[in-house]
Design a protein around this motif. Structure first.
Motif, PDB file in Angstrom:
ATOM      1  N   UNK A 354      -3.339   3.246  -0.359  1.00  0.00           N
ATOM      2  CA  UNK A 354      -3.964   2.383  -1.369  1.00  0.00           C
ATOM      3  C   UNK A 354      -2.931   1.700  -2.261  1.00  0.00           C
ATOM      4  N   UNK A 355      -1.932   2.501  -2.702  1.00  0.00           N
ATOM      5  CA  UNK A 355      -0.993   1.981  -3.709  1.00  0.00           C
ATOM      6  C   UNK A 355       0.363   1.587  -3.148  1.00  0.00           C
ATOM      7  N   UNK A 356       0.618   1.911  -1.909  1.00  0.00           N
ATOM      8  CA  UNK A 356       1.879   1.551  -1.273  1.00  0.00           C
ATOM      9  C   UNK A 356       2.935   2.632  -1.369  1.00  0.00           C
ATOM     10  N   UNK A 357       3.814   2.654  -0.365  1.00  0.00           N
ATOM     11  CA  UNK A 357       4.879   3.654  -0.309  1.00  0.00           C
ATOM     12  C   UNK A 357       5.846   3.535  -1.474  1.00  0.00           C
ATOM     13  N   UNK A 358       6.098   2.297  -1.933  1.00  0.00           N
ATOM     14  CA  UNK A 358       7.035   2.099  -3.045  1.00  0.00           C
ATOM     15  C   UNK A 358       6.508   2.710  -4.341  1.00  0.00           C
ATOM     16  N   UNK A 359       5.206   2.527  -4.549  1.00  0.00           N
ATOM     17  CA  UNK A 359       4.584   3.126  -5.735  1.00  0.00           C
ATOM     18  C   UNK A 359       4.795   4.638  -5.714  1.00  0.00           C
ATOM     19  N   UNK A 360       4.545   5.242  -4.562  1.00  0.00           N
ATOM     20  CA  UNK A 360       4.649   6.690  -4.431  1.00  0.00           C
ATOM     21  C   UNK A 360       6.092   7.154  -4.643  1.00  0.00           C
ATOM     22  N   UNK A 361       7.029   6.384  -4.049  1.00  0.00           N
ATOM     23  CA  UNK A 361       8.445   6.751  -4.151  1.00  0.00           C
ATOM     24  C   UNK A 361       8.965   6.585  -5.574  1.00  0.00           C
TER      25      UNK A 361
END
Lengths: 617, 239
Positions: A354-361
Motif C-alpha cells: 500500500x505504502x511502498x517499499x521506500x516508506x517501509x525502509x
C-alpha cells in the motif's frame, strides 16, 4: 457474505458501500476478547453487554463490537467507547450497566474504570493518551481493535484487500522488488530478508511452488502471532495471497499450533469468507490469478516451528529438521520451491504494498526496518504486546511503555528472543533493539519475546529453566543437541542444588560452543544462548553457587536458609500463621524464629511479612 | 567439475558430490558414525563436521551433506572441528559406556571420556545413528521400525513397542547396527529367529535342508520381485 467480488472496481464499490453505511459519530462499544482478556472473563462481560443493550432497546442506536487482542493484556477486559475513544480497563460484568447508562447515554466518564499510572497516579481518559499506547507505533497491530475477526465487512471497511487489488495490477517482479526495497526481515526467528526469499522462490525451477505461513509460535510467553491470527486473520491472508501472486504459487498452507483453538477457528472462518467473496480460489478478483490454501494444525512440538521440521510435519512425517545447505526456496515442502514466512512477516506485506517499499525502509534502523511487535512479559507492570519501530531502546520498551518493574523492584535482566535467546543485563538498557544489536550482545530477535526479570531472579536457575525446556523439546536427531543439552541441564541442576564443581563453568562454555557449531538446526545451535549469556554477564552468580554454595538471589532452595531479623520482627505472628509446615514459630509481640530443619523454603513467610523481617541467605 | 581445497590440497571433484565423498576419494580421513554408502546421508551424528570458508565467514558444516562447490575451502581438522568431534564422542561415550566399538573409535581418535558426564546406567548401546531405521525404510522397504518420543527419550522401536506384523525378520537392522545394540537370537535348532520381540519361523533350504531365512522374508521378496517361492527356497550356498 455471499457476494462474489469479480473485479477491482467491485471491491472498491463494496468498501465504499460498507463505509457509507457506517456513521462515524454513532456511539460504539469495542470490547477486547483476545485470549488475554478472555482469561480475565471478557466473554461474560460481552454477554452482559448484549443482554443490557437488548434490554434497553439500544441495539440500533449503538454499535457493539468484539475484537481480537489490543495488546494491553495486563488491564483486561478492556473497552473502548467511540467516537470519543474513551478507554476503560478491568471492566467487570457489574460495570456494564453503568457504562451504558452514564457514558453512552449521558456522555459521562466513569472515573473508576480509567487507567491510572501506577507510579504517578495520573489518570487518562482517552486510549491514545495512555503511555502504553501513546509511545507505540501500532502499524500492524493497531487494526486489531477496529475489526471483529469474524466479520469480513469490518476488514473491508478499513480498506482491507486494497493492497491485494493493487498488487494484482502490478508485475510480480515489481512486487518482489518492493519487498526487497522495504528490507522486510523475517519476524519468526532467523531474520532472513523476506524479499530475497521471494526472489529466490520466484526464480526457482519446479512446480508447484508453495507459500507457507508459519504460525507454530512456541516460545513460552510470546503470543504476537497468535494475537494477529486470532484478531485480524484477513490481514495475514491478504499478505499471503500477495506473496503467492508475486512468487507464482497457487497452493499454500497455514501451519498453526492446535493449542491455539481460537486462531484455528478464526483463520478458517476468514478463509471461507475470502473464498466466497472471490478473494481466494479461482480467478481472484477477476485477475486470472488462482490461489488457495489449507490450514494444518501442529501437534505442539516446539521444533516444528523450524522450517524444515515444519515441512516434515506437513508431509506427515515426524517433525525433525534437515540440513538446509540447499535452501527451501529451491527444495522445501515435498522438495518443491517453497517460501515460508511467519505470521507477523506476512501481516507486514499489505502495508508495504500500500505504502511502498521506500516508506517501509524509512522506519527503523540501517539493517532492521519497520516496526516489530514484542511480547513483554515477566516482572513488568504493563504485561502485553507492544509494537515499536526497530531501534527503539530497551529502556523505552521496559520503562516508558512497560511501566517499569513490578512492585518497584530493581531491573536485573531481560531475556529476548524466546527460550534460546540470551539474557541482557542492565548495562545494555539503552541499546537500540534491532536484529544486529541483539546478536552483538549474545541474544537474538527471535520472534520478539521479552521476559523481564527483577533482582529476585537467580540467573543460574533461569539458565537451568530454559535449558530444561530446550532439552525436552530437542527433536533428538543430532547428538550435540540431544545429548549435549541433557548434560548441560545435569550440570546446571548440580550447580543449583549445591553439587557444582570447580571446572563446571569452563565445561559449560566449551560444551556450549560445540553445540552451537555442531547442532543440525537453529534450535540446537541457539540453545546454549541462555547459559552462555548468563555466564557472560553474571559469572559471579555461577561462582557464588559453585564455590560458596550460595545463591545470591535467594532462589535455589538447596542453597538458602530462612531466618528472622530480630531488629525488624514485630512479633505480628503472620509468618507463623502462613507457614505450612510449622517451621516459623513465636509468641505474640516477640521476635519469631524459623526452624531450618522443618523449613521447606517455600517463601510464604517472606511474602507475607509486612516488615521485611525475613532474611534469605 | 569444480575446484576446491581440502586441508590445503587442491582437488578437482564432480559437481553434486559431498565433501565427505570427495575427501574419502582423495584419501583424507573424516570419521563418521551414521554414514553408510548404501544409504542417503542423514547428518545426525555430526562426527563428520568440517569447517568451511575463512575468517569471520568460517562455519562448521556436516561433510556428509554439504555439496562441493567451486572455490570451496575446507578444513577437516580445525580446532572448532576437533571440539565438535570431541564433544560428540564424549557425549556418546557417556550415553553408551558399554559399547566396545565406540570405546575403540574414541581411542583411535585420542578422545577420553569426560569425567563430568555421568555414564548412563541403562545398558543401552544405541547411539541413535538411525542406520537401522533408514535401512529398514529405504533398503528393505518395510519401515517396521521407527522412532518414538523426542529429545532425551527418543528411541528406536516398533510401533507402540508391540511386536510388528509387518517386520519380515530379515535382520538387516541388526547387521547394520554399528554398536551391536540390536539383538537377534536364533533357537538352538535354527528353526526360529527372534528379533524386535517377535519369533520368525525359518525356512529350510530345499537342497541342503539348513535353515537360512525367515519365511516372511522370502514371501516378501517373492511378492516384491515376482520370483516364485520355490525358487527362493534355496540358500545362497546351494544356489
Amino acid at each position: 457474505m455471499t457476494i462474489k467480488i469479480k473485479s477491482f472496481g467491485e471491491l472498491k464499490e463494496l468498501q465504499e458501500k460498507i463505509k457509507a453505511g457506517r456513521d462515524p459519530r454513532k456511539p460504539g462499544i469495542t470490547l477486547c476478547v483476545g485470549t488475554g482478556c478472555l482469561a480475565h472473563g471478557a466473554m461474560k462481560v460481552a454477554d452482559a453487554f448484549r443482554e443490557e443493550i437488548d434490554k434497553r432497546g439500544l441495539s440500533v442506536k449503538i454499535d457493539f463490537r468484539k475484537t481480537g487482542c489490543h495488546g494491553f493484556c495486563e488491564r483486561g477486559p478492556m473497552v473502548i467507547i467511540s467516537p470519543e475513544n474513551i478507554f476503560y480497563q478491568h471492566v467487570k460484568v457489574e460495570d456494564v450497566g453503568d457504562i451504558l447508562e452514564k457514558t453512552i447515554l449521558k456522555g459521562e466518564v466513569i472515573d473508576g474504570l480509567l487507567y491510572a499510572n501506577p507510579q504517578s497516579g495520573e489518570k487518562y481518559v482517552h486510549e491514545d493518551e495512555v503511555p502504553f499506547y501513546k509511545l507505540q507505533t501500532r502499524t500492524v497491530f493497531g487494526m486489531n481493535s477496529k475489526v471483529d475477526p469474524k466479520n469480513m465487512e469490518d476488514y473491508l471497511a478499513v480498506d482491507g484487500y486494497s493492497a491485494l487489488a493493487k498488487a494484482l495490477a502490478m508485475n510480480p517482479e515489481d512486487i518482489v522488488r518492493e519487498v526487497v526495497t522495504a528490507n522486510l526481515r523475517g519476524r519468526g526467528g532467523g531474520g532472513f530478508p523476506a524479499g530475497r526469499k521471494w526472489e529466490e522462490t520466484s526464480k526457482a525451477k519446479g512446480s508447484p511452488k508453495y507459500v507457507i505461513c508459519n504460525a507454530d509460535e512456541g516460545d513460552p510467553g510470546a503470543y504476537m502471532d497468535r494475537s494477529l491470527l486470532e484478531g485480524n486473520p484477513h490481514l495475514v491472508l491478504e499478505g499471503m495471497i500477495i506473496g503467492a501472486f508475486a512468487i507464482g504459487s497457487s497452493e499454500g498452507y497455514i501451519y498453526v499450533r492446535n493449542e491455539y483453538p481460537l486462531a484455528v477457528e478464526n483463520i478458517n472462518v476468514a478463509i471461507k469468507q475470502a473464498r466466497e467473496a472471490g478473494l481466494l480460489g479461482e480467478n481472484i478478483l477477476g485477475s486470472g490469478f488462482s490461489f488457495d490454501l489449507k490450514v494444518n494444525r501442529g501437534g505442539g512440538a516446539f521444533v516444528c516451528g523450524e522450517s524444515s521440521a515444519l515441512f516434515a510435519s506437513l508431509e506427515g512425517r515426524a517433525g525433525e529438521p534437515r540440513a538446509k545447505y540447499v535452501h527451501a526456496t529451491e527444495k522445501g515442502l515435498y522438495d518443491k520451491p517453497t517460501n515460508l514466512n511467519n505470521v507477523e512477516t506476512w501481516a507486514n506485506v499489505p502495508f508495504i504494498i500500500q505504502n511502498g517499499g521506500d516508506w517501509y525502509a524509512g522506519i527503523g534502523t540501517d539493517h532492521s526496518k519497520g516496526t516489530k511487535i514484542f511480547s513483554l512479559v515477566g516482572k513488568i507492570n504493563n504485561t502485553g504486546l507492544v509494537e515499536v519501530p526497530m531501534g527503539t531502546s530497551m529502556r523505552e520498551i521496559v520503562f516508558d511503555i512497560g511501566g517499569g518493574i513490578l512492585n518497584n523492584r530493581k531491573f536485573k535482566a531481560i531475556q529476548t528472543g524466546g527460550p534460546s535467546g540470551g539474557c541482557i543485563p542492565e548495562a545494555y538498557l539503552d541499546m537500540p533493539v534491532d536484529y544486529d544489536e541483539l546478536t552483538k550482545v549474545g541474544s537474538m530477535m527471535g520472534s520478539g519475546g521479552m521476559i523481564v526479570m527483577d533482582e529476585g531472579t537467580c540467573m543460574v536457575d533461569l539458565a537451568r529453566y530454559f535449558t530444561n525446556f530446550l532439552a525436552s523439546e530437542s527433536c533428538g536427531k543430532c547428538v550435540p543437541c540431544r545429548e549435549g543439552l541433557q548434560r548441560m541441564r545435569e550440570i546446571l541442576v548440580d550447580i543449583t542444588e549445591g553439587r557444582g564443581q570447580e571446572a563446571d563453568i569452563e565445561l559449560l562454555e566449551s560444551l556450549g560452543a560445540s553445540i552451537k557449531d555442531g547442532a543440525l538446526c537453529a534450535l540446537g545451535s541457539s540453545a546454549p544462548n541462555p547459559v552462555l549469556s548468563t555466564i557472560r554477564y553474571f559469572r559471579d552468580e555461577y561462582e557464588a553457587h559453585i564455590k560458596e554454595k550460595r545463591c545470591p538471589a535467594g532462589v535455589c532452595k538447596a542453597l538458602i536458609t530462612y531466618s528472622v531479623d530480630p531488629a525488624k520482627c514485630t512479633g505480628c505472628t503472620l509468618c507463623a500463621k502462613v507457614c505450612p509446615v510449622g517451621a516459623a514459630t513465636g509468641e505474640k509481640k516477640k521476635v519469631h524464629a524459623i526452624d531450618p530443619d522443618k523449613c521447606t523454603r517455600c517463601g510464604a513467610c517472606k511474602e507475607s511479612c509486612q516488615f521485611d523481617a525475613i532474611i534469605v541467605r | 567439475m569444480v575446484n576446491l581445497t581440502i586441508d590445503n590440497r587442491k582437488i578437482q571433484a564432480e559437481e553434486g558430490q559431498t565433501i565427505l565423498d570427495v575427501a574419502r576419494k582423495n584419501g583424507i580421513t573424516i570419521p563418521t558414525l551414521c554414514h553408510n554408502d548404501a544409504l542417503e546421508p542423514s547428518g545426525s551424528c555430526r562426527m563428520c563436521s568440517v569447517e568451511i570458508g575463512e575468517g569471520a565467514r568460517a562455519k562448521v558444516v556436516t561433510s556428509c551433506l554439504y555439496p562441493v562447490a567451486e572455490g570451496l575451502v575446507v578444513n577437516s581438522g580445525s580446532e572448532r572441528v576437533k571440539n565438535v568431534r570431541r564433544t560428540v564422542m564424549q557425549l556418546l561415550l557417556a550415553r553408551s559406556p558399554e559399547s566396545e566399538q565406540l570405546a575403540r573409535m574414541a581411542e583411535d581418535l585420542g578422545i577420553h571420556p569426560e569425567p563430568r558426564f555421568k555414564p548412563s546406567e541403562d545398558g543401552s548401546k544405541c547411539i541413535l545413528c538411525r542406520l537401522c531405521v533408514r535401512t529398514c525404510e529405504t533398503v528393505v522397504g518395510v519401515s517396521a521400525i521407527g522412532f518414538s518420543f523426542r529429545g532425551p527419550e527418543k528411541n528406536v522401536c516398533t510401533p507402540f513397542h508391540e511386536s510388528s506384523n509387518i517386520c519380515i525378520g530379515c535382520g538387516a537392522c541388526a547387521s547394520v547396527c554399528p554398536t551391536g545394540h540390536i539383538e537377534m537370537h536364533v533357537s538352538p535348532s535354527g528353526d526360529v529367529r527372534t528379533i524386535w520381540g517377535r519369533d520368525f519361523k525359518m525356512a529350510a533350504c530345499s537342497k541342503c535342508g539348513l535353515y537360512f531365512a525367515p519365511e516372511d522374508q522370502l514371501t516378501y521378496i517373492s511378492g516384491r520381485t515376482g520370483v516364485p517361492m520355490e525358487e527362493l527356497m534355496v540358500c545362497s550356498s546351494c544356489r
